[in-house]
Structure formats: C-alpha cells, structure tokens
Scaffold this motif. Structure first.
Motif, PDB file in Angstrom:
ATOM      1  N   TRP A 173       0.794  -1.315  -0.107  1.00  0.00           N
ATOM      2  CA  TRP A 173       0.046   0.006   0.132  1.00  0.00           C
ATOM      3  C   TRP A 173       0.941   1.246   0.075  1.00  0.00           C
ATOM      4  CZ3 TRP A 173      -4.808  -0.195  -1.499  1.00  0.00           C
ATOM      5  CH2 TRP A 173      -5.445  -1.154  -1.472  1.00  0.00           C
ATOM      6  N   ALA A 177       0.937   3.955  -3.038  1.00  0.00           N
ATOM      7  CA  ALA A 177       0.933   5.302  -2.519  1.00  0.00           C
ATOM      8  C   ALA A 177       2.061   6.386  -3.063  1.00  0.00           C
ATOM      9  CB  ALA A 177       0.673   5.667  -0.965  1.00  0.00           C
ATOM     10  N   THR A 180       1.380   6.498  -6.926  1.00  0.00           N
ATOM     11  CA  THR A 180       0.221   7.298  -7.199  1.00  0.00           C
ATOM     12  C   THR A 180       0.754   8.814  -7.072  1.00  0.00           C
ATOM     13  OG1 THR A 180      -1.222   5.746  -6.345  1.00  0.00           O
ATOM     14  CG2 THR A 180      -1.963   8.221  -6.360  1.00  0.00           C
ATOM     15  N   TRP A 181       1.593   9.261  -6.114  1.00  0.00           N
ATOM     16  CA  TRP A 181       2.055  10.588  -5.959  1.00  0.00           C
ATOM     17  C   TRP A 181       3.056  10.980  -6.994  1.00  0.00           C
ATOM     18  CZ3 TRP A 181       1.989  15.065  -3.078  1.00  0.00           C
ATOM     19  CH2 TRP A 181       3.144  15.642  -3.223  1.00  0.00           C
TER      20      TRP A 181
END
Length: 204
Positions: A173, A177, A180-181
């Motif tokens: 996860w 993240a 995604t950033w």
C-alpha cells in the motif's frame, strides 16, 4: 560547499545515523532485519523526494544548477548512498556475503534466480548516473531526453516490482501511494509543458 548543501548533508547523516543505530536500541534481537528494512525505506524516501523535485524543478534552464536542481541532486545522491548501504547490510546479515544465497532468495521471490543480475545492472546504472551528475553536471543536464527516460523508466520498473508486485500488506500500500504521488507529479509537469503551447495556438 554552500550552507544549504551542508545542511542537507548533515540532515542526511543524522537520519542515516538514526536508521543504523535505532534498531540496536529498540529491538536488538531483530536489529539485522530492521536495518535491512529501514535502510531501503530511507533510500525510497529520498528517491521519491528526488524524483518529485526533478519533475517539478527547473527544466527550462539546463545550463546551470538552480536551487531545486541542486536539492534534487543531493536527494538523488542520498537515495543512492542509502541503497548501497542497504545492499551491504542485506548481504552481510541475510546472505552472509554469499551470491549463491542471494540468487536462491531471488528465485524464491521472483521465480528466477538470474533476476539478481537485473538488480546488479540497476545498481551499476544508478551509480554511473550519480557520478555523471557530480563530475559533469553541465553535460548531464544537457543529455538527450531519451537517456533520462530510459534510466528512470528502468528504475521505476525495478522499484515498482520490489515495493508493489512482490510485496504484501502495508509495504504494498505504501508503494502504491508512492507511485500514485509520482504519477500526479508527472501529470502536473506535463500540464505545465502543454499550457504555453495551447496559449500560442489560441486565436486572438
């Protein structure tokens, strides 16, 4: 060395000292495992910061190292240095400096022991890139775009597999993240590059 550069170096050394020393104070029985995990996490943190800075940095002027670019170079270097320390710690505590053991571990995780040579290539290319940026920064900043795209694309592939594909739970996860950033930062960069063209093409 500028004061800001010195401050960044001291901050990194402080964080590195914390990462290397805290495991022996918090949980001596698991210090080796914590060292392996925390050194790679420090590397990933600096890598994310470096890539973010490069994506949002001074892309227009490649003739000199501006403030953001200098900061990005330091983060890039700290990420690489932390990664090398991670490799040394992993080979010392987990593999007992046995390349065969490292290959077998790679085989267990990915299904191919020869995949470790891809990791070796990753290490060599990153090392050469860091050295190039410090030895010849002007030439480095003027290199063809495709060179940077190939390098960063390869690194993203390796890091994505290491943090998302072959991991589970919170690490996966956290990896999602992180990417995604970075994807959002890449989108912002593309939008910044497209806007001037759109304004020029608009009829008056």
């Amino acid at each position: 060395m500028r004061r800001w550069d010195l401050a960044q170096l001291l901050a990194f050394l402080g964080l590195l000292g914390l990462v290397l020393g805290a495991p022996f104070l918090l949980d001596p029985a698991r210090a080796d495992d914590l060292l392996i995990r925390w050194t790679v996490r420090l590397s990933l943190a600096y890598w994310t910061l470096a890539v973010t800075t490069l994506l949002l940095g001074e892309s227009a002027d490649t003739s000199r190292l501006g403030g953001k670019t200098r900061f990005g170079r330091w983060c890039w270097t700290f990420a690489w240095a932390s990664y090398l320390i991670h490799l040394a710690v992993a080979f010392h505590f987990y593999h007992q400096w046995s390349h065969h053991h490292a290959m077998e571990h790679t085989r267990e995780v990915s299904g191919s022991g020869e995949g470790i040579f891809v990791s070796h290539l990753f290490t060599i290319l990153w090392t050469l890139d860091v050295l190039w940026w410090w030895v010849a920064p002007g030439l480095y900043m003027r290199r063809p775009v495709w060179v940077g795209l190939l390098l960063h694309g390869f690194m993203v592939f390796i890091i994505f597999n290491g943090t998302v594909v072959y991991e589970t739970g919170m690490i996966r996860w956290a990896g999602l993240a992180m990417f995604t950033w970075l994807g959002a930062m890449a989108l912002i960069r593309m939008l910044k590059q497209v806007r001037p063209v759109q304004r020029i093409d608009q009829p008056r």
